[in-house]
Motif scaffolding. Structure first.
Motif, PDB file in Angstrom:
ATOM      1  N   HIS A   1     -16.312  -5.829   0.914  1.00 16.80           N
ATOM      2  CA  HIS A   1     -14.886  -5.855   1.222  1.00 16.80           C
ATOM      3  C   HIS A   1     -14.448  -4.444   1.601  1.00 16.80           C
ATOM      4  O   HIS A   1     -15.263  -3.527   1.657  1.00 16.80           O
ATOM      5  N   ALA A   2     -13.173  -4.306   1.875  1.00  9.67           N
ATOM      6  CA  ALA A   2     -12.621  -3.001   2.211  1.00  9.67           C
ATOM      7  C   ALA A   2     -11.215  -2.909   1.628  1.00  9.67           C
ATOM      8  O   ALA A   2     -10.593  -3.924   1.300  1.00  9.67           O
ATOM      9  N   TRP A   3     -10.762  -1.677   1.492  1.00  6.91           N
ATOM     10  CA  TRP A   3      -9.401  -1.420   1.012  1.00  6.91           C
ATOM     11  C   TRP A   3      -8.629  -0.738   2.135  1.00  6.91           C
ATOM     12  O   TRP A   3      -9.035   0.305   2.634  1.00  6.91           O
ATOM     13  N   LEU A   4      -7.528  -1.359   2.515  1.00  8.39           N
ATOM     14  CA  LEU A   4      -6.603  -0.796   3.488  1.00  8.39           C
ATOM     15  C   LEU A   4      -5.478  -0.163   2.687  1.00  8.39           C
ATOM     16  O   LEU A   4      -4.892  -0.813   1.816  1.00  8.39           O
ATOM     17  N   ALA A   5      -5.211   1.108   2.931  1.00  8.33           N
ATOM     18  CA  ALA A   5      -4.212   1.809   2.128  1.00  8.33           C
ATOM     19  C   ALA A   5      -3.321   2.667   3.014  1.00  8.33           C
ATOM     20  O   ALA A   5      -3.713   3.091   4.095  1.00  8.33           O
ATOM     21  N   ALA A   6      -2.120   2.889   2.526  1.00  8.23           N
ATOM     22  CA  ALA A   6      -1.169   3.746   3.236  1.00  8.23           C
ATOM     23  C   ALA A   6      -0.601   4.760   2.253  1.00  8.23           C
ATOM     24  O   ALA A   6      -0.366   4.449   1.086  1.00  8.23           O
ATOM     25  N   SER A   7      -0.391   5.972   2.754  1.00 10.81           N
ATOM     26  CA  SER A   7       0.254   7.009   1.937  1.00 10.81           C
ATOM     27  C   SER A   7       1.182   7.819   2.816  1.00 10.81           C
ATOM     28  O   SER A   7       0.990   7.933   4.027  1.00 10.81           O
ATOM     29  N   ASP A   8       2.208   8.378   2.174  1.00  8.31           N
ATOM     30  CA  ASP A   8       3.177   9.170   2.933  1.00  8.31           C
ATOM     31  C   ASP A   8       2.656  10.591   3.131  1.00  8.31           C
ATOM     32  O   ASP A   8       1.550  10.942   2.681  1.00  8.31           O
ATOM     33  N   ALA A   9       3.450  11.429   3.796  1.00 10.14           N
ATOM     34  CA  ALA A   9       3.039  12.795   4.125  1.00 10.14           C
ATOM     35  C   ALA A   9       2.737  13.624   2.879  1.00 10.14           C
ATOM     36  O   ALA A   9       1.916  14.546   2.917  1.00 10.14           O
ATOM     37  N   ALA A  10       3.355  13.286   1.749  1.00  2.84           N
ATOM     38  CA  ALA A  10       3.108  14.018   0.501  1.00  2.84           C
ATOM     39  C   ALA A  10       1.845  13.515  -0.204  1.00  2.84           C
ATOM     40  O   ALA A  10       1.443  14.077  -1.223  1.00  2.84           O
ATOM     41  N   GLY A  11       1.238  12.449   0.330  1.00  4.09           N
ATOM     42  CA  GLY A  11       0.034  11.902  -0.276  1.00  4.09           C
ATOM     43  C   GLY A  11       0.293  10.823  -1.294  1.00  4.09           C
ATOM     44  O   GLY A  11      -0.633  10.321  -1.929  1.00  4.09           O
ATOM     45  N   ASP A  12       1.569  10.432  -1.459  1.00  3.66           N
ATOM     46  CA  ASP A  12       1.896   9.378  -2.418  1.00  3.66           C
ATOM     47  C   ASP A  12       1.534   8.015  -1.837  1.00  3.66           C
ATOM     48  O   ASP A  12       1.820   7.724  -0.672  1.00  3.66           O
ATOM     49  N   SER A  13       0.937   7.162  -2.667  1.00  5.76           N
ATOM     50  CA  SER A  13       0.506   5.847  -2.228  1.00  5.76           C
ATOM     51  C   SER A  13       1.708   4.946  -1.954  1.00  5.76           C
ATOM     52  O   SER A  13       2.632   4.854  -2.755  1.00  5.76           O
TER      53      SER A  13
ATOM     54  N   ALA B   1       0.950   1.655  -0.315  1.00  5.91           N
ATOM     55  CA  ALA B   1       0.410   0.298  -0.384  1.00  5.91           C
ATOM     56  C   ALA B   1      -1.109   0.357  -0.404  1.00  5.91           C
ATOM     57  O   ALA B   1      -1.713   1.325   0.065  1.00  5.91           O
ATOM     58  N   ARG B   2      -1.687  -0.717  -0.944  1.00  7.33           N
ATOM     59  CA  ARG B   2      -3.149  -0.852  -0.937  1.00  7.33           C
ATOM     60  C   ARG B   2      -3.458  -2.340  -1.014  1.00  7.33           C
ATOM     61  O   ARG B   2      -3.029  -3.013  -1.946  1.00  7.33           O
ATOM     62  N   VAL B   3      -4.166  -2.864  -0.004  1.00  7.61           N
ATOM     63  CA  VAL B   3      -4.531  -4.275   0.010  1.00  7.61           C
ATOM     64  C   VAL B   3      -6.016  -4.422   0.327  1.00  7.61           C
ATOM     65  O   VAL B   3      -6.598  -3.610   1.035  1.00  7.61           O
ATOM     66  N   ARG B   4      -6.575  -5.488  -0.216  1.00 11.56           N
ATOM     67  CA  ARG B   4      -7.980  -5.802   0.033  1.00 11.56           C
ATOM     68  C   ARG B   4      -8.071  -6.552   1.356  1.00 11.56           C
ATOM     69  O   ARG B   4      -7.295  -7.479   1.606  1.00 11.56           O
ATOM     70  N   VAL B   5      -9.033  -6.163   2.188  1.00 10.11           N
ATOM     71  CA  VAL B   5      -9.246  -6.809   3.488  1.00 10.11           C
ATOM     72  C   VAL B   5     -10.746  -7.060   3.689  1.00 10.11           C
ATOM     73  O   VAL B   5     -11.576  -6.578   2.917  1.00 10.11           O
ATOM     74  N   ARG B   6     -11.051  -7.786   4.755  1.00  8.19           N
ATOM     75  CA  ARG B   6     -12.458  -8.040   5.092  1.00  8.19           C
ATOM     76  C   ARG B   6     -13.128  -6.711   5.472  1.00  8.19           C
ATOM     77  O   ARG B   6     -12.483  -5.835   6.022  1.00  8.19           O
ATOM     78  N   PRO B   7     -14.434  -6.577   5.226  1.00  9.23           N
ATOM     79  CA  PRO B   7     -15.108  -5.322   5.549  1.00  9.23           C
ATOM     80  C   PRO B   7     -15.199  -5.049   7.048  1.00  9.23           C
ATOM     81  O   PRO B   7     -15.414  -3.911   7.459  1.00  9.23           O
TER      82      PRO B   7
END
Length: 165
Positions: A124-136, A138-144
């Motif tokens: 599997h894979a993890w799709l993640a987003a963070s802002d300019a300060a590095g704060d998380s 979102a994080r969701v599991r996706v297909r590899p």
């Protein structure tokens, strides 16, 4: 039964400095017969690894029959070269399994990453987003095999970080 304290160091393999076998500094160099020709080869194995990090030709000795003996200078050069091979391999694997692109949210720059987990039983894979300060954000599991690029990242951000289809 007497216990010999001098040999109680089970974490570190013994240091060996022999003409065809050197073990020191976390590495083992072994001079072996080259299976492809009449010459010799040297294998460099990092402690704890099952396979050599480096296998290369080794110089014949003066008698043109036996291998040149290992020495400190040759061993240090082999350690440096094998270490570089290991680092390049690790960087390549990281590049294959980690991707990063930029997107934007309300005019702010967002970093979107995809980390592939190459698990034999559950890839599997993890799709993640963070802002300019590095704060998380979102994080969701996706297909590899999820394809991360600028447009797929922006579409994910625009849809509110939900599970991509």
């Amino acid at each position: 039964m007497t216990h010999d304290m001098a040999h109680d160091d089970t974490d570190t393999p013994d240091v060996i400095h022999e003409p065809r076998l050197w073990r020191d500094n976390g590495w083992t160099a072994r001079v072996v017969k080259n299976e492809d020709d009449d010459g010799w080869a040297v294998e460099m194995v990092k402690d704890g690894e099952p396979e050599p990090a480096l296998v290369g030709p080794w110089t014949m000795g003066r008698d043109k029959k036996n291998p040149k003996p290992l020495d400190q200078a040759a061993f240090l050069t082999l350690v440096k070269t094998a270490g570089e091979v290991v680092r390049r391999h690790e960087q390549h694997l990281h590049a294959l399994h980690h991707k990063r692109v930029e997107a934007s949210l309300d005019g702010e720059r967002i970093s979107v990453t995809l980390d592939i987990v190459p698990d034999e039983d559950d890839p599997h894979a993890w799709l993640a987003a963070s802002d300019a300060a590095g704060d998380s954000l979102a994080r969701v599991r996706v297909r590899p095999d999820f394809k991360l690029n600028a447009s797929s990242a922006q579409a994910w951000v625009d849809k509110g970080f939900g599970r991509p289809g």
